[in-house]
Write an enzyme that holds these catalytic residues in place. Structure first.
Site, PDB file in Angstrom:
ATOM      1  N   CYS A   1      38.471  46.830  47.096  1.00 14.22           N
ATOM      2  CA  CYS A   1      38.918  47.282  48.428  1.00 14.22           C
ATOM      3  C   CYS A   1      37.979  46.889  49.555  1.00 14.22           C
ATOM      4  O   CYS A   1      38.204  47.277  50.702  1.00 14.22           O
ATOM      5  CB  CYS A   1      39.151  48.791  48.423  1.00 14.22           C
ATOM      6  SG  CYS A   1      37.626  49.746  48.479  1.00 14.22           S
TER       7      CYS A   1
ATOM      8  N   CYS B   1      32.385  52.432  44.142  1.00 15.73           N
ATOM      9  CA  CYS B   1      32.929  52.237  45.482  1.00 15.73           C
ATOM     10  C   CYS B   1      32.609  53.461  46.352  1.00 15.73           C
ATOM     11  O   CYS B   1      32.717  54.598  45.893  1.00 15.73           O
ATOM     12  CB  CYS B   1      34.437  52.041  45.373  1.00 15.73           C
ATOM     13  SG  CYS B   1      35.222  51.796  46.960  1.00 15.73           S
TER      14      CYS B   1
ATOM     15  N   HIS C   1      23.212  64.821  38.163  1.00 11.81           N
ATOM     16  CA  HIS C   1      23.102  64.090  39.436  1.00 11.81           C
ATOM     17  C   HIS C   1      23.416  62.604  39.281  1.00 11.81           C
ATOM     18  O   HIS C   1      22.985  61.797  40.103  1.00 11.81           O
ATOM     19  CB  HIS C   1      21.717  64.315  40.058  1.00 11.81           C
ATOM     20  CG  HIS C   1      21.518  65.731  40.529  1.00 11.81           C
ATOM     21  ND1 HIS C   1      20.278  66.298  40.755  1.00 11.81           N
ATOM     22  CD2 HIS C   1      22.423  66.714  40.812  1.00 11.81           C
ATOM     23  CE1 HIS C   1      20.426  67.547  41.160  1.00 11.81           C
ATOM     24  NE2 HIS C   1      21.718  67.834  41.188  1.00 11.81           N
TER      25      HIS C   1
ATOM     26  N   GLN D   1      18.769  66.710  35.460  1.00 11.68           N
ATOM     27  CA  GLN D   1      19.044  66.301  36.853  1.00 11.68           C
ATOM     28  C   GLN D   1      18.635  64.843  37.046  1.00 11.68           C
ATOM     29  O   GLN D   1      18.877  64.269  38.095  1.00 11.68           O
ATOM     30  CB  GLN D   1      18.252  67.177  37.816  1.00 11.68           C
ATOM     31  CG  GLN D   1      18.610  68.650  37.741  1.00 11.68           C
ATOM     32  CD  GLN D   1      17.555  69.509  38.445  1.00 11.68           C
ATOM     33  OE1 GLN D   1      17.632  69.748  39.632  1.00 11.68           O
ATOM     34  NE2 GLN D   1      16.564  69.969  37.693  1.00 11.68           N
ATOM     35  N   ASN D   2      18.004  64.264  36.038  1.00 12.25           N
ATOM     36  CA  ASN D   2      17.426  62.919  36.213  1.00 12.25           C
ATOM     37  C   ASN D   2      18.499  61.838  36.177  1.00 12.25           C
ATOM     38  O   ASN D   2      19.446  61.901  35.391  1.00 12.25           O
ATOM     39  CB  ASN D   2      16.367  62.655  35.143  1.00 12.25           C
ATOM     40  CG  ASN D   2      15.168  63.581  35.309  1.00 12.25           C
ATOM     41  OD1 ASN D   2      15.052  64.247  36.339  1.00 12.25           O
ATOM     42  ND2 ASN D   2      14.306  63.634  34.322  1.00 12.25           N
TER      43      ASN D   2
ATOM     44  N   SER E   1      11.431  71.516  40.073  1.00 15.02           N
ATOM     45  CA  SER E   1      11.026  72.489  41.089  1.00 15.02           C
ATOM     46  C   SER E   1      12.107  73.551  41.246  1.00 15.02           C
ATOM     47  O   SER E   1      11.895  74.546  41.942  1.00 15.02           O
ATOM     48  CB  SER E   1      10.792  71.788  42.426  1.00 15.02           C
ATOM     49  OG  SER E   1      11.983  71.140  42.841  1.00 15.02           O
TER      50      SER E   1
ATOM     51  N   ARG F   1      13.632  51.402  42.981  1.00 17.02           N
ATOM     52  CA  ARG F   1      13.578  52.429  41.930  1.00 17.02           C
ATOM     53  C   ARG F   1      14.174  51.907  40.625  1.00 17.02           C
ATOM     54  O   ARG F   1      13.697  52.232  39.528  1.00 17.02           O
ATOM     55  CB  ARG F   1      14.311  53.693  42.401  1.00 17.02           C
ATOM     56  CG  ARG F   1      13.542  54.414  43.516  1.00 17.02           C
ATOM     57  CD  ARG F   1      14.326  55.579  44.064  1.00 17.02           C
ATOM     58  NE  ARG F   1      14.621  56.587  43.058  1.00 17.02           N
ATOM     59  CZ  ARG F   1      15.623  57.458  43.144  1.00 17.02           C
ATOM     60  NH1 ARG F   1      16.417  57.445  44.206  1.00 17.02           N
ATOM     61  NH2 ARG F   1      15.832  58.333  42.196  1.00 17.02           N
TER      62      ARG F   1
END
Ligand code: BJW
Ligand code: ZN
Length: 238
Positions: free
Chosen positions: A146, A122, A114, A94-95, A185, A67
């Site tokens: 870590c 991490c 998002h 939201q993209n 949607s 992607r």
């Protein structure tokens, strides 16, 4: 279209709220629906949840690498440009792509609910984060602080939205008098709840989508059509 343009002309505190359909015509796959949508080919819980990542981190990172490569080769379209030319608007999305920024939105001006494909972080809580070269995306690697695995800085199912971004988006939507909902949607919460929040606060809701089913409330104004065509029309002077 004329009714929608009049709503835009009247608006004093407008907000856009976008989803994957906004970037579809730039070649970025949507999640739901037929054809090339991501969830018609892949199980969301295997790829977009911490549980799925822990079960098969290589598979998940390979999916994100594909992607990211697609995004590296993509360009914003006329709809992205038309939106970001509205400099007095707040843009909530939201993209996880950066096509609004590449269309000219100032850095940090877009509220990404998002997260973003542009960095990894991490898996655990050490706080390490690193920018990713979209054109040369990494596979699975360890956190240099870590040794836990690194994962994309996106919001998976069951995870909280970034608190500051969510607070800023809610505040903007609570105060808005127009919410332009493009290419979503409205199936995923809590983000989709912004539409009801705007309605409760008396804002007009303008929905631009290629699917008539996106017109959920008859009080809303619905503009049918693809974002690359409809958004420039909505913001044109004629
Ligand atoms: C066009 C067009 C064109 C096409 N022009 N239009 C039951 C079980 C499990 C979980 C839940 C549950 N019920 C509720 C939940 C919670 C869950 C949820 O909402 N699930 C629903 C699916 C049921 N939500 C969460 O888990 C969220 N977190 C949360 O709730 O935390 C609280 C909590 C935490 C811990 C404990 C307890 C509580 C987090 C949600 C994260 C969503 N993440 C994803 C992946 C991001 C990373 C990545 O990209 O890899 O975000 S999922 C995916 O969906 C992505 C999108 O941002 C999001 C929304 O999709 P969007 O943008 O609407 O796209 P589509 O494809 O759905 O729609 C495209 C639209 O465009 C369509 O309408 C087309 O018609 C249109 N279109 N071409 C204009 N050219
Ligand atoms: Zn770490």
């Amino acid at each position: 279209m004329q009714q929608a343009k009049a709503s835009i002309a009247r608006a004093r505190r407008p907000v856009s709220f976008s989803g994957a359909g906004l970037s579809a015509e730039s070649g970025i796959a949507t999640f739901r629906g037929q054809g090339d949508s991501l969830w018609s080919q892949y199980d969301p819980m295997r790829l977009a949840s911490e549980e799925g990542f822990r079960a098969n981190p290589e598979l998940v990172m390979d999916w994100y690498a594909a992607r990211r490569s697609t995004l590296a080769a993509a360009s914003p379209h006329a709809g992205h440009h038309a939106l970001v030319q509205q400099t007095s608007w707040v843009h909530v999305t939201q993209n996880v792509d950066d096509l609004l920024e590449r269309a000219g939105a100032p850095p940090d001006s877009v509220l990404h609910l998002h997260g973003s494909l542009l960095s990894d972080r991490c898996l655990l809580t050490c706080g390490y984060e690193q920018a990713v070269d979209l054109a040369d995306p990494p596979g699975l690697r360890q956190c240099p602080q870590c040794a836990a695995p690194l994962r994309p800085t996106v919001v998976w199912f069951g995870e909280h939205l970034p608190e500051d971004t969510w607070t800023a988006a809610r505040a903007a939507v609570q105060q808005c008098d127009l919410l332009l909902v493009v290419g979503t949607s409205a199936a995923v919460y809590p983000a989709a709840g912004l539409i009801e929040l705007a309605r409760e606060n008396g804002a007009e809701i303008l929905i631009a989508n290629t699917d008539d089913a996106a017109a959920i409330d008859k009080r809303d104004v619905f503009v049918h059509g693809p974002a690359a065509k409809v958004l420039p029309q909505l913001f044109s002077g004629d």
